[in-house]
Design a protein around this motif. Structure first.
Motif, short mmCIF file in Angstrom:
data_model
loop_
_atom_site.label_atom_id
_atom_site.label_comp_id
_atom_site.label_asym_id
_atom_site.label_seq_id
_atom_site.Cartn_x
_atom_site.Cartn_y
_atom_site.Cartn_z
N ARG A 80 0.83 -1.20 0.00
CA ARG A 80 0.00 0.00 0.00
C ARG A 80 0.87 1.27 0.00
NH1 ARG A 80 -5.15 -1.85 1.47
NH2 ARG A 80 -5.15 -3.80 2.67
N GLY A 81 0.45 2.23 -0.83
CA GLY A 81 1.13 3.52 -0.87
C GLY A 81 2.36 3.51 -1.76
N ASN A 82 2.27 4.10 -2.94
CA ASN A 82 3.39 4.10 -3.89
C ASN A 82 3.99 2.70 -4.04
OD1 ASN A 82 3.09 6.87 -4.22
ND2 ASN A 82 4.63 7.37 -2.69
N ALA A 83 3.12 1.73 -4.18
CA ALA A 83 3.57 0.34 -4.26
C ALA A 83 4.25 0.06 -5.59
CB ALA A 83 2.37 -0.59 -4.07
N LEU A 84 5.31 -0.73 -5.54
CA LEU A 84 6.09 -1.00 -6.74
C LEU A 84 6.65 -2.41 -6.69
CD1 LEU A 84 7.62 -0.02 -9.35
CD2 LEU A 84 9.46 0.71 -7.80
N ILE A 85 6.50 -3.13 -7.81
CA ILE A 85 7.13 -4.43 -7.99
C ILE A 85 8.07 -4.32 -9.18
CG2 ILE A 85 6.81 -6.89 -8.46
CD1 ILE A 85 3.99 -6.65 -7.38
N VAL A 86 9.33 -4.68 -8.98
CA VAL A 86 10.32 -4.64 -10.05
C VAL A 86 10.90 -6.05 -10.22
CG1 VAL A 86 12.46 -3.64 -10.91
CG2 VAL A 86 10.90 -2.25 -9.55
N ALA A 87 10.77 -6.60 -11.42
CA ALA A 87 11.31 -7.91 -11.71
C ALA A 87 12.78 -7.80 -12.11
CB ALA A 87 10.50 -8.57 -12.83
N ASP A 88 13.49 -8.92 -12.05
CA ASP A 88 14.92 -8.87 -12.35
C ASP A 88 15.21 -8.62 -13.83
OD1 ASP A 88 14.11 -11.29 -13.35
OD2 ASP A 88 15.38 -12.51 -12.06
N ASP A 89 14.19 -8.71 -14.69
CA ASP A 89 14.41 -8.39 -16.11
C ASP A 89 14.08 -6.93 -16.44
OD1 ASP A 89 11.68 -8.35 -15.93
OD2 ASP A 89 11.32 -9.93 -17.39
N GLY A 90 13.79 -6.13 -15.40
CA GLY A 90 13.53 -4.71 -15.61
C GLY A 90 12.07 -4.33 -15.73
N ARG A 91 11.17 -5.29 -15.94
CA ARG A 91 9.74 -4.98 -15.99
C ARG A 91 9.25 -4.55 -14.61
NH1 ARG A 91 6.98 -10.23 -18.20
NH2 ARG A 91 8.56 -11.16 -16.87
N SER A 92 8.27 -3.64 -14.58
CA SER A 92 7.78 -3.19 -13.29
C SER A 92 6.31 -2.80 -13.40
CB SER A 92 8.60 -2.00 -12.78
OG SER A 92 8.37 -0.85 -13.59
N ILE A 93 5.64 -2.81 -12.24
CA ILE A 93 4.27 -2.33 -12.14
C ILE A 93 4.15 -1.54 -10.85
CG2 ILE A 93 3.52 -4.54 -11.15
CD1 ILE A 93 0.74 -3.95 -12.38
N ALA A 94 3.57 -0.35 -10.94
CA ALA A 94 3.41 0.53 -9.79
C ALA A 94 1.96 0.97 -9.69
CB ALA A 94 4.33 1.75 -9.91
N LEU B 140 3.60 -16.07 -8.13
CA LEU B 140 2.50 -15.12 -8.15
C LEU B 140 1.70 -15.31 -9.43
CD1 LEU B 140 1.44 -12.50 -6.67
CD2 LEU B 140 2.75 -11.27 -8.37
N GLN B 141 0.38 -15.48 -9.28
CA GLN B 141 -0.43 -15.74 -10.47
C GLN B 141 -1.19 -14.52 -10.95
OE1 GLN B 141 -3.29 -18.77 -9.61
NE2 GLN B 141 -4.21 -17.70 -7.88
N LYS B 142 -1.40 -13.53 -10.08
CA LYS B 142 -2.14 -12.34 -10.50
C LYS B 142 -1.83 -11.17 -9.59
CE LYS B 142 -6.56 -11.75 -9.67
NZ LYS B 142 -8.04 -11.85 -9.69
N VAL B 143 -1.73 -9.97 -10.19
CA VAL B 143 -1.57 -8.74 -9.42
C VAL B 143 -2.68 -7.78 -9.82
CG1 VAL B 143 -0.12 -6.77 -8.85
CG2 VAL B 143 0.92 -9.00 -9.25
N GLU B 144 -3.45 -7.33 -8.86
CA GLU B 144 -4.46 -6.31 -9.11
C GLU B 144 -3.89 -4.96 -8.70
OE1 GLU B 144 -9.04 -5.08 -7.83
OE2 GLU B 144 -8.09 -6.88 -7.01
N ALA B 145 -3.91 -4.00 -9.60
CA ALA B 145 -3.35 -2.67 -9.34
C ALA B 145 -4.49 -1.66 -9.28
CB ALA B 145 -2.37 -2.30 -10.44
N ILE B 146 -4.46 -0.81 -8.26
CA ILE B 146 -5.54 0.15 -8.04
C ILE B 146 -4.94 1.55 -7.86
CG2 ILE B 146 -7.49 0.79 -6.58
CD1 ILE B 146 -7.57 -2.15 -5.64
N GLY B 147 -5.35 2.47 -8.73
CA GLY B 147 -4.96 3.86 -8.60
C GLY B 147 -3.60 4.20 -9.18
N HIS B 148 -3.57 5.12 -10.16
CA HIS B 148 -2.32 5.62 -10.75
C HIS B 148 -1.40 4.47 -11.16
CE1 HIS B 148 -3.78 8.87 -8.05
NE2 HIS B 148 -3.45 9.65 -9.08
N VAL B 149 -1.92 3.59 -11.98
CA VAL B 149 -1.17 2.40 -12.40
C VAL B 149 -0.16 2.77 -13.48
CG1 VAL B 149 -1.35 0.07 -13.32
CG2 VAL B 149 -3.18 0.99 -11.85
N VAL B 150 1.07 2.28 -13.32
CA VAL B 150 2.13 2.50 -14.31
C VAL B 150 2.83 1.17 -14.54
CG1 VAL B 150 4.23 3.74 -14.92
CG2 VAL B 150 2.48 4.87 -13.53
N ILE B 151 2.80 0.71 -15.79
CA ILE B 151 3.51 -0.51 -16.17
C ILE B 151 4.63 -0.13 -17.12
CG2 ILE B 151 3.34 -2.71 -17.40
CD1 ILE B 151 0.48 -2.93 -16.46
N ARG B 152 5.84 -0.61 -16.81
CA ARG B 152 7.00 -0.28 -17.64
C ARG B 152 7.69 -1.56 -18.11
NH1 ARG B 152 7.55 4.18 -13.94
NH2 ARG B 152 7.50 6.17 -15.08
#
Length: 301
Positions: free
Chosen positions: A173-187, A218-230
């Motif tokens: 919660r709060g400016n949440a960010l997941i960064v994978a080792d291949d550089g992909r990310s979801i915030a 991890l099989q699914k990530v639900e993102a809520i609010g100001h979603v950024v996928i890189r």
């Protein structure tokens, strides 16, 4: 994400993925196995408050149970007497921490404060404060500079990182960010990750179960609010999103924008293949897709 792998574990768990061989950050122990003793040490002393039924370790406190280690400025272990212990109240422990390892007591919560570090050989979690409830199989990390790492992912958040073993779910919660080792990310403002069980079973994990150790990726990530996928080349934003890590695909909704270099397209819905870099932008009912494309700006493969 338990005191043995956030994730998911944490987590959320975790970094919201628990690869084969990862060790869970869970101090609850393995269900069905013989109870493991918990060893607590501290540089400033260990205090046993019998009336409050707590054991407090102060100064460079350290708790070890199985493969999991927790270090902090202070550790508080909360316990309760079992029903069968009422008739045997005369049995006094030889040391304060012995009470946690006797059969007539039950450890139900561990609280860590100040420079908290929870780790195994594969996973790490850092926080200012952590509480693990053995009754509910819930771990909550709070404070500044929250961080959870596994061999393939890193999770950070501003407000909290939580792991719910019974639901096999991690929440950042709060400016949440997941960064994978291949550089992909979801915030996003909030990220909710669901972990797949290693063994297919319709029944949820029982409270106290080491669900992160049992969980698959991890099989699914639900993102809520100001979603950024890189990805390495593109950025996609939206109001909400669902990310499927194992497939490398995401769906964004709301005010959607896809940006690649000087090019930008907007719509109300988008499908993003993070492995191929192909994004499909869709218009909502009665709407249209709009964009600005610069000739010759496509990245070289």
């Amino acid at each position: 994400m338990k005191f043995r792998s956030l994730g998911a574990g944490l987590i959320l768990g975790a970094a919201l993925a628990v690869p084969a061989g990862a060790q869970s950050l869970d101090l609850g122990g393995t269900p069905g196995a013989a109870p493991q003793p918990i060893q607590i040490t501290a540089s400033q002393g260990i205090q046993w408050q019998q009336e409050n039924q707590v054991v407090i370790a102060m100064g460079n406190a350290k708790a070890v149970r199985g493969d999991v280690t927790v270090t902090a400025d202070q550790l508080i272990a909360h316990y309760r007497k079992k029903a069968t212990a009422a008739a045997d109240a005369k049995a006094a422990p030889g040391a304060a921490t012995d009470i946690l390892n006797q059969g007539n007591t039950s450890l139900y919560e561990i609280e860590a404060s100040g420079h908290v570090h929870i780790y195994t050989a594969t996973d790490n979690a850092w926080a200012d404060h952590a509480v693990y409830s053995m009754d509910d199989a819930v771990l909550v990390l709070t404070g500044q500079h929250l961080k959870l790492t596994t061999p393939h992912d890193t999770i950070t958040a501003r407000d909290s990182v939580e792991y719910y073993a019974a639901k096999r779910q991690a929440v950042a919660r709060g400016n949440a960010l997941i960064v994978a080792d291949d550089g992909r990310s979801i915030a996003a403002d909030t990220l909710i990750g669901d972990l797949a069980p290693a063994v297919s079973s319709p029944a949820p994990a029982a409270p106290g179960a080491d669900a992160l150790a049992q969980a698959g990726q991890l099989q699914k990530v639900e993102a809520i609010g100001h979603v950024v996928i890189r990805t390495t080349e593109d950025t996609a934003t939206g109001d909400t999103g669902v990310y499927l890590p194992q497939q490398g695909r995401a769906r964004l909704g709301g005010d959607v924008h896809i940006i690649q270099g000087p090019n930008e397209m907007s719509g109300s819905d988008a499908l993003v293949d993070m492995k191929t870099g192909i994004a499909t932008l869709l218009a909502g009912p009665g709407g249209q897709v709009a964009g600005t494309i610069t000739p010759g700006s496509a990245p070289q493969k």
